[in-house]
Design an enzyme around this catalytic site. Structure first.
Site, short mmCIF file in Angstrom:
data_model
loop_
_atom_site.label_atom_id
_atom_site.label_comp_id
_atom_site.label_asym_id
_atom_site.label_seq_id
_atom_site.Cartn_x
_atom_site.Cartn_y
_atom_site.Cartn_z
N LYS A 194 0.83 -1.21 0.00
CA LYS A 194 0.00 0.00 0.00
C LYS A 194 0.86 1.26 0.00
CE LYS A 194 0.70 1.13 4.48
NZ LYS A 194 1.04 2.46 5.05
N THR A 251 -3.67 5.66 3.26
CA THR A 251 -2.39 6.22 2.81
C THR A 251 -2.50 6.90 1.44
OG1 THR A 251 -1.79 4.00 2.05
CG2 THR A 251 -0.88 4.71 4.13
#
Length: 334
Positions: A194, A251
């Site tokens: 990620k 994120t």
């Protein structure tokens, strides 16, 4: 009273020392900082002004710069150091670690030189001395928000169900909820992958692009992450849970994301080295693209977004050219 030793006084390690001071069970908490000057400043100010300003440390948190002092009597050893330094820290900590201690990794990244996950690094370092109890802590969790007491839900993964259940009880608090999972591979890979997608999301924003490309990036990024993780043996549902989709959304969209910030600055045209030189904290995604692509090649898995991020980071490719190449790939079914 359980003693928890947190190795790494960056933003996340410091935040966890605050979070664990509010848990349902009382704890003795040690926070280890590699830099003696940083440890002295945190002790003096009861605040980590360098990495987590504005969050006061309770008096119950003891700050050390010597590993032996931090680890003596610790039943839980939690690593919150950058992935590149993890092996050295765990190796130095081993002589002071009790054989009965649980090792918990809160680092989201792969070891650059070996491409190993952090649980594998711990196992390699500790196993010659004793059989380690290993768990992984991951999920959508900005340090500053967790330290402020904002509701946070994360995943605690271990192949040992008893270890996971025990640590879940130890760490749970009024604003810190933990779900257990035995798919350690999937949780750790999600935490590493990620970060790369967050750099790509930042590039889009740095170029001034809108919501359409960001939605497409998150969706196709998750598909890319899932392909590799499942090929390596992870469960697809892990990628759609907190450690995967939850952390990916955080994120890629959150203003506190270091990896997204790196991508934004790249999109604006700044050189990578200049960006990193001016950052205090580590953006793990910068050193994760190459290990991920090596794993993908071994499994014959396509990772087009990761390939373009790697080209921007390490081959000098312009962000505009990278996006054009993504969009001009051969058409296919979803």
């Amino acid at each position: 009273m359980t003693k928890i030793a947190i190795l790494g006084a960056g933003s996340w390690g410091t935040a966890l020392s605050v979070v664990f001071s509010r848990t349902r069970k009382p704890h003795e908490i040690s926070l280890w900082a590699r830099n003696p000057e940083l440890a002295d400043a945190i002790r003096r100010d009861r605040e980590n002004k360098m990495y987590l300003p504005g969050s006061k440390l309770p008096e119950s948190v003891h700050v050390h710069s010597q590993l032996q002092a931090a680890l003596t009597g610790a039943q839980v050893i939690l690593g919150a150091m950058p992935s590149a330094h993890a092996r050295a820290v765990y190796t130095s900590a081993l002589p002071c670690a009790a054989a009965s201690a649980s090792f918990v990794s809160a680092t989201k990244g792969l070891e650059p030189a070996t491409h190993l996950r952090m649980s594998e690094v711990i196992a390699q370092v500790v196993s010659p001395k004793f059989a380690p109890r290993i768990a992984v802590l991951s999920g959508p969790s900005f340090a500053a928000e967790a330290a402020r007491g904002e509701p946070t839900a994360v995943v605690l993964a271990s192949q040992d169900a008893a270890v996971a259940a025990e640590l879940q009880e130890e760490f749970a608090g009024p604003s810190f909820r933990l779900y257990t999972n035995d798919d350690v591979l999937g949780v750790e890979l999600s935490g590493a992958m990620k970060n790369v997608m967050a750099i790509a999301a930042g590039v889009c924003q740095g170029l001034g692009l809108g919501s359409n490309p960001l939605a497409a990036l998150i969706t196709r990024g998750l598909a890319e992450m899932t392909r590799l993780a499942v090929a390596l043996g992870a469960r697809p549902e892990t990628l759609s849970g907190l450690a995967g989709l939850g952390d990916l959304v955080l994120t890629c969209t959150g203003s506190l994301s270091r990896n997204r910030y790196v991508g934004m600055e790249l999109g604006k045209g700044r050189p990578l080295q200049e960006i990193l030189t001016n950052m205090r904290m580590v953006a793990e995604g910068v050193h994760t693209t190459e290990p991920l692509l090596a794993l993908a090649r071994e499994q014959k898995i396509e990772m087009p977004i990761t390939e373009q991020v790697d080209a921007i980071l390490h081959q000098g490719k312009s962000p505009k050219d990278a996006i054009r190449d993504i969009m001009e790939r051969p058409l296919k079914r979803e």
